[in-house]
Scaffold this active site. Structure first.
Site, PDB file in Angstrom:
ATOM      1  NE  ARG A 192      48.030  45.664  49.342  1.00 15.68           N
ATOM      2  CZ  ARG A 192      47.780  46.905  48.957  1.00 15.68           C
ATOM      3  NH1 ARG A 192      48.531  47.483  48.024  1.00 15.68           N
ATOM      4  NH2 ARG A 192      46.774  47.574  49.475  1.00 15.68           N
ATOM      5  CG  HIS A 324      41.677  48.432  49.077  1.00 13.63           C
ATOM      6  ND1 HIS A 324      41.676  49.650  49.704  1.00 13.63           N
ATOM      7  CD2 HIS A 324      42.659  48.509  48.144  1.00 13.63           C
ATOM      8  CE1 HIS A 324      42.631  50.421  49.185  1.00 13.63           C
ATOM      9  NE2 HIS A 324      43.246  49.742  48.231  1.00 13.63           N
ATOM     10  NE  ARG A 327      45.445  46.678  45.707  1.00 11.23           N
ATOM     11  CZ  ARG A 327      46.447  46.395  44.885  1.00 11.23           C
ATOM     12  NH1 ARG A 327      46.392  45.307  44.137  1.00 11.23           N
ATOM     13  NH2 ARG A 327      47.490  47.193  44.788  1.00 11.23           N
ATOM     14  NE  ARG A 379      43.472  43.098  41.558  1.00 11.80           N
ATOM     15  CZ  ARG A 379      42.809  42.988  42.723  1.00 11.80           C
ATOM     16  NH1 ARG A 379      41.487  42.926  42.740  1.00 11.80           N
ATOM     17  NH2 ARG A 379      43.475  42.943  43.854  1.00 11.80           N
TER      18      ARG A 379
HETATM   19  C1  FNR Z   1      43.356  49.781  44.266  1.00  9.30           C
HETATM   20  N1  FNR Z   1      42.379  50.282  45.121  1.00  9.30           N
HETATM   21  C2  FNR Z   1      42.483  51.552  45.627  1.00  9.30           C
HETATM   22  N2  FNR Z   1      41.508  52.053  46.420  1.00  9.30           N
HETATM   23  C3  FNR Z   1      41.565  53.311  46.871  1.00  9.30           C
HETATM   24  O1  FNR Z   1      40.652  53.739  47.569  1.00  9.30           O
HETATM   25  N3  FNR Z   1      42.631  54.116  46.534  1.00  9.30           N
HETATM   26  C4  FNR Z   1      43.639  53.681  45.761  1.00  9.30           C
HETATM   27  O2  FNR Z   1      44.573  54.404  45.465  1.00  9.30           O
HETATM   28  C5  FNR Z   1      43.593  52.343  45.303  1.00  9.30           C
HETATM   29  N4  FNR Z   1      44.600  51.846  44.523  1.00  9.30           N
HETATM   30  C6  FNR Z   1      44.490  50.576  43.992  1.00  9.30           C
HETATM   31  C7  FNR Z   1      45.484  50.112  43.153  1.00  9.30           C
HETATM   32  C8  FNR Z   1      45.347  48.863  42.561  1.00  9.30           C
HETATM   33  C9  FNR Z   1      46.420  48.380  41.632  1.00  9.30           C
HETATM   34  C10 FNR Z   1      44.198  48.075  42.816  1.00  9.30           C
HETATM   35  C11 FNR Z   1      43.998  46.745  42.138  1.00  9.30           C
HETATM   36  C12 FNR Z   1      43.227  48.531  43.665  1.00  9.30           C
HETATM   37  C13 FNR Z   1      41.148  49.494  45.368  1.00  9.30           C
HETATM   38  C14 FNR Z   1      40.122  49.824  44.297  1.00  9.30           C
HETATM   39  O3  FNR Z   1      39.618  51.132  44.427  1.00  9.30           O
HETATM   40  C15 FNR Z   1      38.933  48.880  44.365  1.00  9.30           C
HETATM   41  O4  FNR Z   1      38.398  48.857  45.657  1.00  9.30           O
HETATM   42  C16 FNR Z   1      39.283  47.458  43.941  1.00  9.30           C
HETATM   43  O5  FNR Z   1      40.186  47.442  42.868  1.00  9.30           O
HETATM   44  C17 FNR Z   1      38.009  46.721  43.541  1.00  9.30           C
HETATM   45  O6  FNR Z   1      38.254  45.390  43.285  1.00  9.30           O
HETATM   46  P1  FNR Z   1      38.472  44.772  41.816  1.00  9.30           P
HETATM   47  O7  FNR Z   1      37.393  45.353  40.916  1.00  9.30           O
HETATM   48  O8  FNR Z   1      39.846  45.165  41.402  1.00  9.30           O
HETATM   49  O9  FNR Z   1      38.315  43.315  42.067  1.00  9.30           O
END
Ligand code: FNR
Length: 427
Positions: A192, A324, A327, A379
């Site tokens: 990232r 995710h 990410r 988000r």
């Molecule tokens: C996440 N996501 C995530 N997933 C997970 O299983 N455990 C976690 O602790 C986290 N932490 C996390 C932090 C941040 C800042 C982001 C943006 C995302 C992923 C999250 O559960 C989910 O899959 C995505 O955020 C979905 O995409 P959108 O809706 O952000 O586009």
């Protein structure tokens, strides 16, 4: 639960609330459109927090693909079908849920606000939305559960320590979680650049590890390590990490935080870095979890149809199509584009959930049309929370529900179940 959500028309109710308030000079605290929401959140958040939340892997092409997939699949609205009465409820794990939304697991929310985990649990709970509590939350799950008063699932990052996996799962069961969602895509953190260029990893600073520091098994690991390494050099943990943990201890003097011994915060961070994930995780590990919980198990991160078939065979209870939020793997397929293949492979034997890239109700509706049973929002609510705390997160969720209701009705449907692949085309 909010009366409005149970009402047949959350869309019109929300529009009317906004326009009536406008007549006396009040505008929504949080912008209702995506671009303005993102802009307002960026202006509110610290640079580290913005990079961590908004950022994605590599050139961020998977994050873009998530959005592009929603733009490529287009609804084909139907007319003259009497949509005066509408119902957004869905059936999942033997229970009726008033909405098809879930709040996706988001770790390290203390980057936004120290009490953000509690705020989102309350906001989601007040709308009857199930919130998914992260392994990387900034508050122990018991505290979030007690405060949120709504349905919740526990999101598990499968630790390299079996005993810790077992402890997390049994705590989640004891605290009232309705399901265990295992995130499969994070055996290692993705590449990232926004975080790399800032040299910012929250965990190394002691953030987002409250599930661990509140865990009796983890604390044993810390104590064992302390006795092993009392004189060893300690290169990896910064004074900032120690300050964060000491501050958390002061702020949240719960049973697990009490009596921290000198040196424990530093060793806790080192221990966390060692046990956080298990890159060797494979299908063969799943029975371990199945044998240890009676709760439904959801596999999150499924994108390939063969993995979906394997999930069915492995005896889990649902899969979640997810990138995710883009990410983890740059250059991957957009989540909505992966959905039809997974739905087809599963052949109705398991519910298929989806997250990644949802910006509003029109996105929710497209995922439902392509076969998702429920849709996770990530988000979007974090941005609402950054702008206006618990109320801001609640407003984003209510606005997504309102738009979902309106798009559902305006495209000629009364219930979520009426939607099908015939209602969308891919450009
Ligand atoms: C996440 N996501 C995530 N997933 C997970 O299983 N455990 C976690 O602790 C986290 N932490 C996390 C932090 C941040 C800042 C982001 C943006 C995302 C992923 C999250 O559960 C989910 O899959 C995505 O955020 C979905 O995409 P959108 O809706 O952000 O586009």
């Amino acid at each position: 639960m909010d009366d409005e959500v149970r009402s047949p028309a959350p869309g019109r109710a929300r529009q009317s609330e906004i326009f009536r308030a406008g007549a006396s000079g009040t505008r929504p605290a949080v912008p209702t459109g995506w671009a303005a929401l993102v802009g307002a959140a960026e202006r509110t958040m610290s640079q580290d927090a913005w990079a961590y939340v908004a950022g994605a892997a590599g050139r961020e092409s998977t994050a873009e693909a998530n959005y592009d997939a929603f733009d490529a699949w287009r609804l084909v609205p139907r007319m003259l079908r009497d949509v005066a009465e509408r119902d957004l409820s869905i059936e999942l794990f033997g229970r009726r849920h008033p909405t098809p939304l879930l709040t996706s697991a988001i770790g390290v929310l203390e980057l936004v606000d120290p009490d953000a985990d509690l705020a989102i649990a309350r906001a989601a709970g007040s709308l009857g939305i199930t919130s998914i509590v992260s392994s990387q939350a900034s508050q122990p799950m018991e505290r979030i559960a007690a405060d949120g008063a709504g349905p919740w699932w526990f999101q598990l990052y499968w630790s390299s320590e079996d005993a810790l996996v077992e402890s997390f799962v049994s705590r989640a069961e004891a605290a009232g979680a309705e399901a265990i969602l295992v995130t499969l895509d994070t055996g290692m953190l993705g590449w990232r650049p926004r975080d790399l260029d800032r040299a910012f990893l929250p965990f190394i600073r002691g953030m987002g590890i409250a599930q661990y520091t509140s865990d009796p098994v983890f604390r044993e690991l810390v104590r064992a390590r302390m006795s092993r390494t009392s004189n060893a050099p300690r290169p990896r943990v910064t004074p900032a990490a120690i300050r964060t943990l000491v501050e958390m201890t002061r702020r949240y003097p719960g049973p697990f935080w009490q009596n921290l011994r000198t040196g424990e915060p530093r060793v806790a961070v080192e221990t966390f870095l060692d046990v956080f994930s298990r890159p060797s995780l494979s299908w063969a590990d799943l029975p371990f979890l199945r044998e240890r919980t009676r709760l439904p198990i959801v596999l999150k991160g499924i994108q390939h149809p063969d993995d979906a078939r394997r999930a069915v065979d492995s005896g889990v209870d649902a899969v979640m199509v997810s990138t995710h939020g883009g990410r983890q793997v740059d250059g991957a397929i957009g989540s909505l584009d992966a959905l039809p293949g997974v739905v087809e492979a599963v052949e109705g034997r398991l519910p298929v959930l989806l997250d990644s890239g949802v910006r509003g109700g029109a996105d929710v509706v497209r995922a439902l049309a392509l076969g998702a049973t429920a849709v996770g929002v990530g988000r979007a609510w974090v941005y609402g929370l950054a702008i206006s705390g618990e109320d801001g997160a609640r407003q984003v969720l209510r606005d997504i529900l309102a738009e979902t209701d309106l798009v559902l009705g305006l495209s000629g449907h009364r219930t979520v179940a009426e939607f099908g692949p015939d209602d969308v085309v891919r450009l």
